[in-house]
Design a protein around this motif. Sequence first.
Motif, mmCIF file in Angstrom:
data_model
loop_
_atom_site.group_PDB
_atom_site.id
_atom_site.type_symbol
_atom_site.label_atom_id
_atom_site.label_comp_id
_atom_site.label_asym_id
_atom_site.label_seq_id
_atom_site.Cartn_x
_atom_site.Cartn_y
_atom_site.Cartn_z
ATOM 1 N N ALA A 22 0.836 -1.203 0.000
ATOM 2 C CA ALA A 22 0.000 0.000 0.000
ATOM 3 C C ALA A 22 0.871 1.252 0.000
ATOM 4 O O ALA A 22 2.067 1.188 0.253
ATOM 5 C CB ALA A 22 -0.896 -0.007 1.235
ATOM 6 N N CYS A 23 0.235 2.390 -0.272
ATOM 7 C CA CYS A 23 0.951 3.656 -0.211
ATOM 8 C C CYS A 23 1.446 3.902 1.215
ATOM 9 O O CYS A 23 0.901 3.367 2.163
ATOM 10 C CB CYS A 23 0.041 4.821 -0.575
ATOM 11 S SG CYS A 23 -0.714 4.734 -2.180
ATOM 12 N N GLN A 24 2.419 4.797 1.341
ATOM 13 C CA GLN A 24 2.862 5.188 2.674
ATOM 14 C C GLN A 24 1.709 5.888 3.384
ATOM 15 O O GLN A 24 1.030 6.706 2.797
ATOM 16 C CB GLN A 24 4.039 6.159 2.565
ATOM 17 C CG GLN A 24 5.286 5.515 2.032
ATOM 18 C CD GLN A 24 6.186 6.506 1.334
ATOM 19 O OE1 GLN A 24 5.749 7.541 0.885
ATOM 20 N NE2 GLN A 24 7.449 6.162 1.228
ATOM 21 N N GLY A 25 1.518 5.542 4.651
ATOM 22 C CA GLY A 25 0.471 6.210 5.433
ATOM 23 C C GLY A 25 -0.937 5.838 5.029
ATOM 24 O O GLY A 25 -1.851 6.640 5.183
ATOM 25 N N ASP A 217 0.107 15.102 3.311
ATOM 26 C CA ASP A 217 1.323 14.381 3.648
ATOM 27 C C ASP A 217 0.972 13.068 4.352
ATOM 28 O O ASP A 217 0.143 13.070 5.247
ATOM 29 C CB ASP A 217 2.170 15.276 4.567
ATOM 30 C CG ASP A 217 3.607 14.823 4.621
ATOM 31 O OD1 ASP A 217 3.832 13.662 4.992
ATOM 32 O OD2 ASP A 217 4.494 15.621 4.285
ATOM 33 N N PRO A 218 1.625 11.916 3.984
ATOM 34 C CA PRO A 218 1.255 10.631 4.598
ATOM 35 C C PRO A 218 1.265 10.636 6.118
ATOM 36 O O PRO A 218 0.500 9.905 6.745
ATOM 37 C CB PRO A 218 2.328 9.680 4.077
ATOM 38 C CG PRO A 218 2.818 10.289 2.834
ATOM 39 C CD PRO A 218 2.629 11.763 2.938
ATOM 40 N N LYS A 219 2.102 11.465 6.729
ATOM 41 C CA LYS A 219 2.188 11.437 8.191
ATOM 42 C C LYS A 219 0.914 11.968 8.848
ATOM 43 O O LYS A 219 0.688 11.753 10.032
ATOM 44 C CB LYS A 219 3.411 12.215 8.671
ATOM 45 C CG LYS A 219 3.314 13.720 8.542
ATOM 46 C CD LYS A 219 4.610 14.325 9.061
ATOM 47 C CE LYS A 219 4.544 15.822 9.302
ATOM 48 N NZ LYS A 219 4.085 16.647 8.206
ATOM 49 N N GLY B 44 5.064 5.519 -3.391
ATOM 50 C CA GLY B 44 6.197 4.777 -2.846
ATOM 51 C C GLY B 44 6.536 3.525 -3.634
ATOM 52 O O GLY B 44 7.627 2.998 -3.515
ATOM 53 N N ARG B 127 9.800 19.180 0.270
ATOM 54 C CA ARG B 127 9.241 17.829 0.166
ATOM 55 C C ARG B 127 10.124 17.024 -0.787
ATOM 56 O O ARG B 127 10.670 17.572 -1.734
ATOM 57 C CB ARG B 127 7.812 17.873 -0.401
ATOM 58 C CG ARG B 127 6.887 18.706 0.439
ATOM 59 C CD ARG B 127 5.552 18.890 -0.249
ATOM 60 N NE ARG B 127 4.725 17.693 -0.098
ATOM 61 C CZ ARG B 127 3.495 17.594 -0.584
ATOM 62 N NH1 ARG B 127 2.972 18.580 -1.272
ATOM 63 N NH2 ARG B 127 2.795 16.503 -0.408
ATOM 64 N N ARG B 206 11.587 4.389 1.915
ATOM 65 C CA ARG B 206 11.495 5.571 2.764
ATOM 66 C C ARG B 206 12.648 6.544 2.553
ATOM 67 O O ARG B 206 13.743 6.164 2.145
ATOM 68 C CB ARG B 206 11.410 5.175 4.235
ATOM 69 C CG ARG B 206 12.597 4.432 4.740
ATOM 70 C CD ARG B 206 12.563 4.213 6.241
ATOM 71 N NE ARG B 206 13.774 3.513 6.613
ATOM 72 C CZ ARG B 206 13.832 2.228 6.892
ATOM 73 N NH1 ARG B 206 12.735 1.510 6.889
ATOM 74 N NH2 ARG B 206 14.974 1.661 7.174
ATOM 75 N N CYS B 249 6.342 6.440 6.718
ATOM 76 C CA CYS B 249 5.225 7.360 6.474
ATOM 77 C C CYS B 249 5.203 8.479 7.511
ATOM 78 O O CYS B 249 4.736 9.571 7.232
ATOM 79 C CB CYS B 249 3.893 6.613 6.470
ATOM 80 S SG CYS B 249 3.460 5.835 8.032
ATOM 81 N N GLY B 250 5.697 8.208 8.715
ATOM 82 C CA GLY B 250 5.796 9.268 9.714
ATOM 83 C C GLY B 250 4.600 9.422 10.626
ATOM 84 O O GLY B 250 4.547 10.342 11.424
#
Lengths: 297, 268
Positions: A22-25, A217-219, B44, B127, B206, B249-250
């Motif tokens: 999956a995508c980040q986050g 943003d994923p975070k 990603g 970014r 990452r 992802c953070g």
Amino acid sequence: MSRPIPLHEIGEKEYIDPANQACQGCGGAIVSRLVSKALGDCFVRAEVACCGPAFMNIRAPSIYVEVFEGAGALMTGISRGLKRIGREDVVVLGIIGDGGTVDIGYQGLSAAAERNENILWVCYDNEAYMNTGGQKSGATTPYAATTTTPIGEYSRGKLERRKNVPLLMAMQGAPYVATASVAYPEDLLGKLVHAKGIKGFRYIHVSSPCPTGWGYDPKDTIKVARGMVQSGLWPLYEVSNGILKLNYKPKELKPVREVLKMQGRFRHLTDEEVDRIQGEVDAFWSRLVEKDGGNIF
Amino acid sequence: MIEVRFHGRGGQGAVTAVRILASALYLEGKYTQAIPMYGTERRGAPVVAFLRIGESRINERDLVHNPDIVVVLDPLLSRTVPVTDGLKEGGLIVMNFPKPGNEAGIGGRFRLATVDATGIALEALGRPITNTAMLGAFAKASGLVSLESLEKTLLEQWPGRLGEMNLRALRTAYERVTPPVDVSGIQALGKRPQEEIFSRDVSSWRIFKPQLDEGRCVGCRRCYIYCPEVAISMTQGKARVDYSSCKGCGICGEECPTGAISMIQEVL
């Protein structure tokens, strides 16, 4: 009614494999993890086309059908088959995207609810067809920019209201209907554990933000999901045998502007449009508060 | 006809990069084609995009199989994706890598130019979106396109502040890119066999990694419960990160109530 499960009571055992494609986050990945944790060892999973088959590596028997609209029928079949062999203790779970629930799969969902099939339908709602690049769905929040409702001279994003499937299911007389959010895992797990103990058609609609499609943003996945709940864009409630209960009821809702501002899909909004969204949210919220603790119809 | 293949990760803007490059070359009177690859382009995950440049009308409509130039937008991508596959002998690789070309772990009868595009993008845009920086590096290393026409196309794509920021990334990379070095004597590094494409190791996705300060961890389990990858486990009341499953992802750093998790940039 459900009881929230505190974080320290949540078991250590994992039912999904670490890491995924999956995508980040990804909010959906959190949903798949929490759902499998809540249901434990004894469930069968059904899935249709969505991001899920690509990344939800749940260690449970999973059946994937290519027919997008077939989730309701598939789960019905599994549940009837399990009944025939005397294994009604196995939970028939469907983790279905919003497209397969709200638009394409709606007839199957509605029919399964009508027949009161013994299934647990979890809709993980990222508010568009995110697997194919983010086309608008019936669950998309109004005014959102998607690839099929772009922003331009003649288009201001999605114009239609979102289809409120949890309330539709409740009006169809489903024994248990709830909304949940990835930002409130205590509440989500409590609802899942409660739903597990009920026979009949159970429906849980989980808000799961998508960093790629929503443009943040994923975070910030949890922040956005929490903002949606705190601003009333995504109220948390459950309907048990026709009685509605609000699970998150702050004294005052936060303004929607803050959470809309975090997302790229609402970047184009003018002040008037934000005010209009605020008005719609406030109106729906006041009706929910009015119905809180009482019968929904 | 010159054929180019762009390798990147979803979210780094490989598709946008080929479109801008094709438009810029068109302004210079060339015939161009920009082709995105259809697939599951998750943020990603590895993606490719293609470009054709010709002096006359291009009749091919296929994907690019034997490129003259390969552009790699991510420093660790070459460890998992065969970026040099089909590249013509003596071909040019323009790679986002913070060190000189002979340390990038790519070997073969190619020339390799490197630039720290991640660093430049973080500096200019805040970014890690490396596409515009890599376009600057491409312009200098290949000499196929002028900086002026790229700048013009960029400002058309993003008028205003965003365009200015991308312009800065483009110019900085144009200045900082190393001259191409010959990498024929170098042993290629750690490429996984092809059949393992669904490997569980996502550590190369990452750019930032979570760093845990154990003294400040109070064991509240928020990072553990919000982690989408099961990369965080709890041992003796403290969180522990498994870096091979972490995509960076953070969320954990953002949700930690005591600030025990900080996101630090990966050092290659």
